[in-house]
Each structure stands twice: as C-alpha cells, then as structure tokens.
Design an enzyme around this catalytic site. Sequence first.
Site, short mmCIF file in Angstrom:
data_model
loop_
_atom_site.label_atom_id
_atom_site.label_comp_id
_atom_site.label_asym_id
_atom_site.label_seq_id
_atom_site.Cartn_x
_atom_site.Cartn_y
_atom_site.Cartn_z
N HIS A 245 -32.65 5.78 3.32
CA HIS A 245 -32.85 4.56 4.12
C HIS A 245 -32.67 3.30 3.26
O HIS A 245 -33.26 2.25 3.54
CB HIS A 245 -34.24 4.55 4.78
CG HIS A 245 -34.60 5.86 5.42
ND1 HIS A 245 -34.11 6.24 6.65
CD2 HIS A 245 -35.37 6.89 4.99
CE1 HIS A 245 -34.58 7.45 6.96
NE2 HIS A 245 -35.34 7.86 5.96
N TYR B 291 0.83 -1.20 0.00
CA TYR B 291 0.00 0.00 0.00
C TYR B 291 0.86 1.26 0.00
O TYR B 291 1.89 1.31 0.68
CB TYR B 291 -0.92 0.02 1.22
CG TYR B 291 -1.79 -1.19 1.36
CD1 TYR B 291 -2.55 -1.66 0.28
CD2 TYR B 291 -1.87 -1.89 2.57
CE1 TYR B 291 -3.36 -2.78 0.41
CE2 TYR B 291 -2.67 -3.00 2.71
CZ TYR B 291 -3.41 -3.45 1.63
OH TYR B 291 -4.20 -4.56 1.76
N SER C 11 -13.06 -14.48 -7.08
CA SER C 11 -13.15 -15.35 -5.91
C SER C 11 -12.39 -16.63 -6.20
O SER C 11 -12.44 -17.15 -7.33
CB SER C 11 -14.61 -15.67 -5.60
OG SER C 11 -14.71 -16.73 -4.67
N ASP D 8 18.73 5.80 19.50
CA ASP D 8 18.85 5.96 18.06
C ASP D 8 19.44 7.31 17.66
O ASP D 8 20.23 7.39 16.70
CB ASP D 8 17.49 5.75 17.38
CG ASP D 8 16.40 6.67 17.88
OD1 ASP D 8 16.57 7.27 18.96
OD2 ASP D 8 15.36 6.79 17.20
N ARG E 237 5.86 6.42 15.70
CA ARG E 237 6.62 5.80 14.62
C ARG E 237 5.71 4.98 13.70
O ARG E 237 6.06 4.69 12.56
CB ARG E 237 7.71 4.89 15.18
CG ARG E 237 8.81 5.60 15.95
CD ARG E 237 9.76 4.57 16.56
NE ARG E 237 10.68 5.17 17.51
CZ ARG E 237 11.95 5.47 17.25
NH1 ARG E 237 12.44 5.23 16.04
NH2 ARG E 237 12.72 6.01 18.18
#
Length: 476
Positions: free
Chosen positions: A154, A17, A285, A82, A334
């Site tokens: 609705h 992503y 599918s 760090d 983070r």
Amino acid sequence: MTHFDHRTFISPFTWRYGSEGMRYLWSEANKRLLMRRVWVALAAAQHVAGLVTADQLADLEAHVDDVDIDRALQIERETRHDVMAEIRTYAEQCPVGGGVIHWGATSADITDNVDVLRQREAARLLAEQLRRLLSAFVRRIGETADLPVMGYTHIQPAEPTTLGYRLAMYAQDLLEDYRQLQTLVNGLRGKGFKGAVGSQAGFVELLTGTEMTAEQMEALAMARLDLPYFPVASQTYSRRQDLHVIHVLSGIASGLHKFALDFRVLQSPEFGEWAEPFGRRQGGSSAMPFKRNPINAENICSLARYVAAQTAVAWDNAGQAILERSLDDSANRRLFLPESFLAVDEMLRRATALVEGMTIDREQIGRSMVRFGPFAATERVLVAAVRAGADRQEAHEWLREASLQAWEVVRREEPNPLRERIAGDERLLAFLPADELHRLMDADQYVGTAAKRARVLVADITAELKTDSAPGRGSD
C-alpha cells in the site's frame, strides 16, 4: 516518387522508437519482398503441377529482389489497389513469368501469409531482446540477493525483503513472457492458399486435369515458405490469432510497466534507493536545472499503455469480422501490428539499459532500514515472547503501544526509538533478556527465504537461457 522528411507527419516509430532491425522487418520494402517470395512459392507449387514452366518460374525467381516501390505506388494511384499494383510492377520486370503471378489467388492469400511471416520474425527479435534483459536481471539479482531493503505494501513500510528478491519478481514475470514468446513463434500459422472465401474453388478449377489437388498445391507452397497454416480459413485467417499476438505483447508490456513504475517510485527522493543512469550533459528539465527525471522508466510506462490499448482493436477485429470477410480490419492492422512490436522492442531495449546501468544507493537503503525496519521486527519479538510463555494478545498490545509512540517520533524526522523501548520494556523483559530483544529487533536478519529463492530463480533463468540459445529459430 515518394520521399518523407520532417516537414510532414511521420510516425515516431519511423525514427524515434524501435531498433533498426525491427523497423526494417515492418518496412514496405521488406513487406513487398516477402509478397514476391509468397508468389514464387505459389508458382513453384504450380510448376510441380505442370501449370508453370521452368522458364517462367526461373524468371520470377530472378526478379524477386527487384522491389520497386515508386513504380508500384504510381500504378496504385490508378488501380486504387496495393496488391494489384505490386503484381503489375513485378510482372513488368518478368517478361517470361509475369503472366502467371498470383494465378488463382486472392489478395489475402498473399498478404495474410506475409503478415504472419513478419510477426514470427518480429517475435524472434523480441525473444532475443528479452534474453538480454533476463541476463541483465540475472547479474543484478546475484549482486543484491542478500541486500536487505524495506518492503512496501500500500506504498507503506511493511516488512524487509532483499533487493535481489524484489528484482526477481520482475524477472520471474519476464521469464514467463519469454516462454510465451517461444510458444507464439512456434504456434503462428498462415492462411495458406484458399482463395476468396476459403473454399479453394478457384484452385480446384485451376488444377483440373493435373495430378495435383488444391490441398497438395497449398502444402507444397507453404512448405517452401516454412510456414504452418490453418486448415480452415475464410478470405483471411481467423483474427483471433492477431488477438493472441497482442495478448502476448501486452503481457510483456504489463511486466515492463510494473518494473518501470516501481523504478520511478524508488527513484523519487522520498525513497531514493536507486536511480537511472544519468549522462554528464543530460538535462532533466527545461525549467529546473536540478532535475534528474526517470525518463526511460516513464517512456516504458507510456509505450506500455499504448500497447495495452491495442488489445481492444484486435478484439474488435476478431469478434466483429462479418461472415467470410470485411475490410474494416485492414487499416488498423497496418498500424497496430507493427507499432505494437516496435513499442515492445523499444521497451525491452530501454529496460535492459536501466537494469545494466542503474545506480543503487546502499546508504539510503540502510537509512530506510534503520528508520522503518524496527516496526517490522516487532513481529519477531512477538513470536519469541509467546514461545517464552507470554500471552499472545497481551504481548501484541505491548508492542502496538510502543510502535505507535515510536511512529510519532519518526514522523518528526527523529531517530526511531523503538528498538531501545522494546529492549527496555519490563513486561517483555519478564520473558526475554535485553540482549535477545536487541537481536530480535535487528530487521536486517528478518528476510526469511528471500535471498535463497532469488538465487533459485537465477539458476532457473540461467538454465533456460542456456537450453534455448535460439528460440523458435527457423527459415523463411
């Protein structure tokens, strides 16, 4: 040496992503590069004060791009810190200037400013993605502004609208999100250089005997970074700013979720009015070969829920910060800062592909109008009958009776008989001729100002995108 592959856990945001540009922005390499730039900005201000020599500053500038993550991680295994590890790594590379790196600063003087630099650039990337999505909506709204479709309240048939007007509702929310992003880009502020509790005491001591104040040093360093900063901060900038950032991102996510959820509903066979683009070899599918699932819309909804959930974490960080600093926000920041930006980045990319590639089934839209439109058109008949002299309550009852009878026929999947029944009702014919009743029962014409207002929004979006060709653009 640290290497990652698919034999260990890596975040889906590492490879699945988000865009390459957004991933790089939140990468360790970019973070450490920005840390070095912040140290150089501090040293440059201290050079003006006479504390850092020209040779020392030049040495730091010469090695600012020589990020060595493997060496820094090796040192971090010893120091368990760090920022200290990155300081030592940078110092090893700078035999002349290494000794003045981080002079007078605390870790958050560096990391907080880096975080805001990344947030600002990430918001700019999202603004560009949102511009592309809005442009895609503009084209679709223009194509469908006059196309009548059934409106639903609705999840029940209500009155007709137009497809362009429905799309305009999503675009209007996204236009507001675009404006919010611009405000965010221009309003983000760094911590500045204020030391361990924000008092600048260490910098005051450091600058004793020079002609520069701590405030002047801070202003010079932050000007080099082109980053506005808070006048007041503790060890960190107020975490309310992170909460504001997440509110803006979750606002974008909410609008995209609404669009994607409606898309899923209207792609279902019961509606069948539009659909996602479907590749020739795409599978729906693993078990059901016939499936054409709305996978992009579902992905948008899934990521939107994730972003919305991060507001609670940001709220806790802002509201539960103890005195001048505690470290219980460090680990989660983070995660949620980069992941929220990456998730919204992915959602915007997928939404743009949906709008650009969606297929519109005009025949199915027409069938839905024929099936349900006459019920909505009875309102037109009611208004006209009363204008012609009928009693409003009596006419309402005539139309209600006919509608209930027709609804039973429609439920049996038979053609809607309401138009003919209304046109043949002797009680209504006493006030309106049959041809007028037929005309009034044409629901395609019962869309009010929907098409006009959809075009007005298109003009507003187009004008704004032309004006803001590079929102919040600055230099880091």
